[in-house]
Design a protein around this motif. Structure first.
Motif, PDB file in Angstrom:
ATOM      1  N   TRP A  94      -7.247  -7.451  -9.668  1.00  0.00           N
ATOM      2  CA  TRP A  94      -7.353  -6.161  -8.988  1.00  0.00           C
ATOM      3  C   TRP A  94      -8.065  -6.317  -7.640  1.00  0.00           C
ATOM      4  N   LEU A  95      -9.178  -7.059  -7.626  1.00  0.00           N
ATOM      5  CA  LEU A  95      -9.903  -7.271  -6.376  1.00  0.00           C
ATOM      6  C   LEU A  95      -9.004  -7.914  -5.327  1.00  0.00           C
ATOM      7  N   LEU A  96      -8.178  -8.867  -5.749  1.00  0.00           N
ATOM      8  CA  LEU A  96      -7.301  -9.556  -4.796  1.00  0.00           C
ATOM      9  C   LEU A  96      -6.197  -8.654  -4.263  1.00  0.00           C
ATOM     10  N   CYS A  97      -5.788  -7.681  -5.037  1.00  0.00           N
ATOM     11  CA  CYS A  97      -4.744  -6.760  -4.585  1.00  0.00           C
ATOM     12  C   CYS A  97      -5.277  -5.729  -3.589  1.00  0.00           C
ATOM     13  N   LEU A  98      -6.525  -5.333  -3.720  1.00  0.00           N
ATOM     14  CA  LEU A  98      -7.068  -4.228  -2.918  1.00  0.00           C
ATOM     15  C   LEU A  98      -6.921  -4.441  -1.415  1.00  0.00           C
ATOM     16  N   ASN A  99      -7.329  -5.593  -0.912  1.00  0.00           N
ATOM     17  CA  ASN A  99      -7.296  -5.839   0.523  1.00  0.00           C
ATOM     18  C   ASN A  99      -5.881  -5.764   1.081  1.00  0.00           C
ATOM     19  N   TRP A 100      -4.936  -6.336   0.363  1.00  0.00           N
ATOM     20  CA  TRP A 100      -3.563  -6.418   0.867  1.00  0.00           C
ATOM     21  C   TRP A 100      -2.840  -5.086   0.744  1.00  0.00           C
ATOM     22  N   ILE A 101      -3.136  -4.330  -0.294  1.00  0.00           N
ATOM     23  CA  ILE A 101      -2.575  -2.972  -0.415  1.00  0.00           C
ATOM     24  C   ILE A 101      -3.138  -2.087   0.697  1.00  0.00           C
ATOM     25  N   ALA A 102      -4.446  -2.195   0.930  1.00  0.00           N
ATOM     26  CA  ALA A 102      -5.073  -1.402   1.998  1.00  0.00           C
ATOM     27  C   ALA A 102      -4.474  -1.756   3.353  1.00  0.00           C
ATOM     28  N   GLN A 103      -4.218  -3.036   3.584  1.00  0.00           N
ATOM     29  CA  GLN A 103      -3.649  -3.439   4.870  1.00  0.00           C
ATOM     30  C   GLN A 103      -2.241  -2.869   5.052  1.00  0.00           C
ATOM     31  N   LEU A 104      -1.458  -2.884   3.994  1.00  0.00           N
ATOM     32  CA  LEU A 104      -0.120  -2.283   4.085  1.00  0.00           C
ATOM     33  C   LEU A 104      -0.202  -0.779   4.332  1.00  0.00           C
ATOM     34  N   SER A 105      -1.137  -0.112   3.675  1.00  0.00           N
ATOM     35  CA  SER A 105      -1.242   1.340   3.803  1.00  0.00           C
ATOM     36  C   SER A 105      -1.725   1.768   5.185  1.00  0.00           C
ATOM     37  N   ALA A 106      -2.375   0.877   5.914  1.00  0.00           N
ATOM     38  CA  ALA A 106      -2.918   1.229   7.233  1.00  0.00           C
ATOM     39  C   ALA A 106      -1.831   1.679   8.198  1.00  0.00           C
ATOM     40  N   SER A 107      -0.619   1.194   8.005  1.00  0.00           N
ATOM     41  CA  SER A 107       0.471   1.588   8.906  1.00  0.00           C
ATOM     42  C   SER A 107       0.880   3.046   8.711  1.00  0.00           C
ATOM     43  N   LEU A 108       0.420   3.676   7.646  1.00  0.00           N
ATOM     44  CA  LEU A 108       0.791   5.064   7.358  1.00  0.00           C
ATOM     45  C   LEU A 108      -0.115   6.087   8.043  1.00  0.00           C
ATOM     46  N   TYR A 109      -1.208   5.632   8.632  1.00  0.00           N
ATOM     47  CA  TYR A 109      -2.137   6.564   9.268  1.00  0.00           C
ATOM     48  C   TYR A 109      -1.613   7.003  10.631  1.00  0.00           C
ATOM     49  N   PRO A 110      -1.851   8.266  11.000  1.00  0.00           N
ATOM     50  CA  PRO A 110      -1.336   8.782  12.279  1.00  0.00           C
ATOM     51  C   PRO A 110      -1.799   7.941  13.469  1.00  0.00           C
ATOM     52  N   GLY A 111      -0.854   7.586  14.314  1.00  0.00           N
ATOM     53  CA  GLY A 111      -1.166   6.854  15.533  1.00  0.00           C
ATOM     54  C   GLY A 111      -1.400   5.366  15.349  1.00  0.00           C
ATOM     55  N   SER A 112      -1.290   4.850  14.128  1.00  0.00           N
ATOM     56  CA  SER A 112      -1.553   3.422  13.931  1.00  0.00           C
ATOM     57  C   SER A 112      -0.292   2.608  14.171  1.00  0.00           C
ATOM     58  N   LEU A 113      -0.504   1.384  14.590  1.00  0.00           N
ATOM     59  CA  LEU A 113       0.573   0.417  14.754  1.00  0.00           C
ATOM     60  C   LEU A 113       0.093  -0.910  14.167  1.00  0.00           C
ATOM     61  N   PRO A 114       0.973  -1.667  13.539  1.00  0.00           N
ATOM     62  CA  PRO A 114       0.566  -2.962  13.006  1.00  0.00           C
ATOM     63  C   PRO A 114       0.139  -3.959  14.087  1.00  0.00           C
ATOM     64  N   MET A 115       0.626  -3.796  15.321  1.00  0.00           N
ATOM     65  CA  MET A 115       0.239  -4.677  16.423  1.00  0.00           C
ATOM     66  C   MET A 115       0.002  -3.844  17.675  1.00  0.00           C
ATOM     67  N   ASP A 116      -0.972  -4.267  18.475  1.00  0.00           N
ATOM     68  CA  ASP A 116      -1.135  -3.640  19.783  1.00  0.00           C
ATOM     69  C   ASP A 116       0.083  -3.993  20.628  1.00  0.00           C
ATOM     70  N   PRO A 117       0.679  -3.007  21.314  1.00  0.00           N
ATOM     71  CA  PRO A 117       1.898  -3.270  22.101  1.00  0.00           C
ATOM     72  C   PRO A 117       1.746  -4.398  23.118  1.00  0.00           C
ATOM     73  N   GLU A 118       0.544  -4.610  23.644  1.00  0.00           N
ATOM     74  CA  GLU A 118       0.365  -5.670  24.647  1.00  0.00           C
ATOM     75  C   GLU A 118       0.543  -7.065  24.044  1.00  0.00           C
ATOM     76  N   PHE A 119       0.481  -7.182  22.706  1.00  0.00           N
ATOM     77  CA  PHE A 119       0.613  -8.487  22.052  1.00  0.00           C
ATOM     78  C   PHE A 119       1.928  -8.627  21.294  1.00  0.00           C
ATOM     79  N   GLY A 120       2.788  -7.642  21.388  1.00  0.00           N
ATOM     80  CA  GLY A 120       4.083  -7.726  20.721  1.00  0.00           C
ATOM     81  C   GLY A 120       4.340  -6.502  19.866  1.00  0.00           C
ATOM     82  N   ASP A 121       5.376  -6.601  19.064  1.00  0.00           N
ATOM     83  CA  ASP A 121       5.681  -5.491  18.171  1.00  0.00           C
ATOM     84  C   ASP A 121       6.054  -6.064  16.808  1.00  0.00           C
ATOM     85  N   GLY A 122       6.468  -5.207  15.922  1.00  0.00           N
ATOM     86  CA  GLY A 122       6.822  -5.650  14.582  1.00  0.00           C
ATOM     87  C   GLY A 122       5.701  -5.385  13.593  1.00  0.00           C
ATOM     88  N   PHE A 123       5.863  -5.951  12.438  1.00  0.00           N
ATOM     89  CA  PHE A 123       4.924  -5.711  11.333  1.00  0.00           C
ATOM     90  C   PHE A 123       4.724  -7.022  10.572  1.00  0.00           C
TER      91      PHE A 123
END
Length: 134
Positions: free
Chosen positions: A80-109
């Motif tokens: 469970w502990l090992l899953c938490l960080n990676w699930i949280a990282q995936l969920s971060a893309s769902l927050y308003p205004g968030s992007l997986p990468m800063d546009p100046e460094f590229g795009d994608g996920f």
């Protein structure tokens, strides 16, 4: 000698603990002059959380347990502990205004592949360890 399942889980634990530092301790995150201090604060929080989750998972993977029931409980908790960080990282893309990468460094996920890959290794490690324990 540790089992293959525990070895896989331990490798994910090490990755969880140091991965954020490897990915973020550079000009794209920690040393990015365009990032406001509060964003750097939360990046530091995220890196420290990953470290604490990884170290905690390793503890539960290697600690001596006096009974099979407690060994199984430790396996559940480490997984469970090992899953938490990676699930949280995936969920971060769902927050308003968030992007997986800063546009100046590229795009994608790229985190999508990293997170799903590591979660798959956790699942495999857990399944192998459960089979060994049975």
């Amino acid at each position: 000698m540790p089992s293959l399942g525990r070895t896989l889980l331990a490798l994910v634990a090490v990755t969880t603990g140091i991965g954020g530092y490897i990915a973020d301790w550079n000009t794209t995150h920690v040393y990015n002059p365009r990032w406001p201090p509060h964003a750097k604060f939360h990046n530091g929080q995220t890196m420290s959380t990953g470290l604490l989750l990884g170290v905690s998972a390793i503890y539960y993977l290697v600690r001596a347990t006096p009974s099979p029931a407690l060994e199984l409980q430790s396996l559940y908790f480490a997984t469970w502990l090992l899953c938490l960080n990676w699930i949280a990282q995936l969920s971060a893309s769902l927050y308003p205004g968030s992007l997986p990468m800063d546009p100046e460094f590229g795009d994608g996920f790229p985190q999508l592949y990293i997170c799903t890959g590591l979660l798959s290794v956790v699942g495999l490690g857990y399944a192998l360890e459960r089979r060994r324990m049975a």
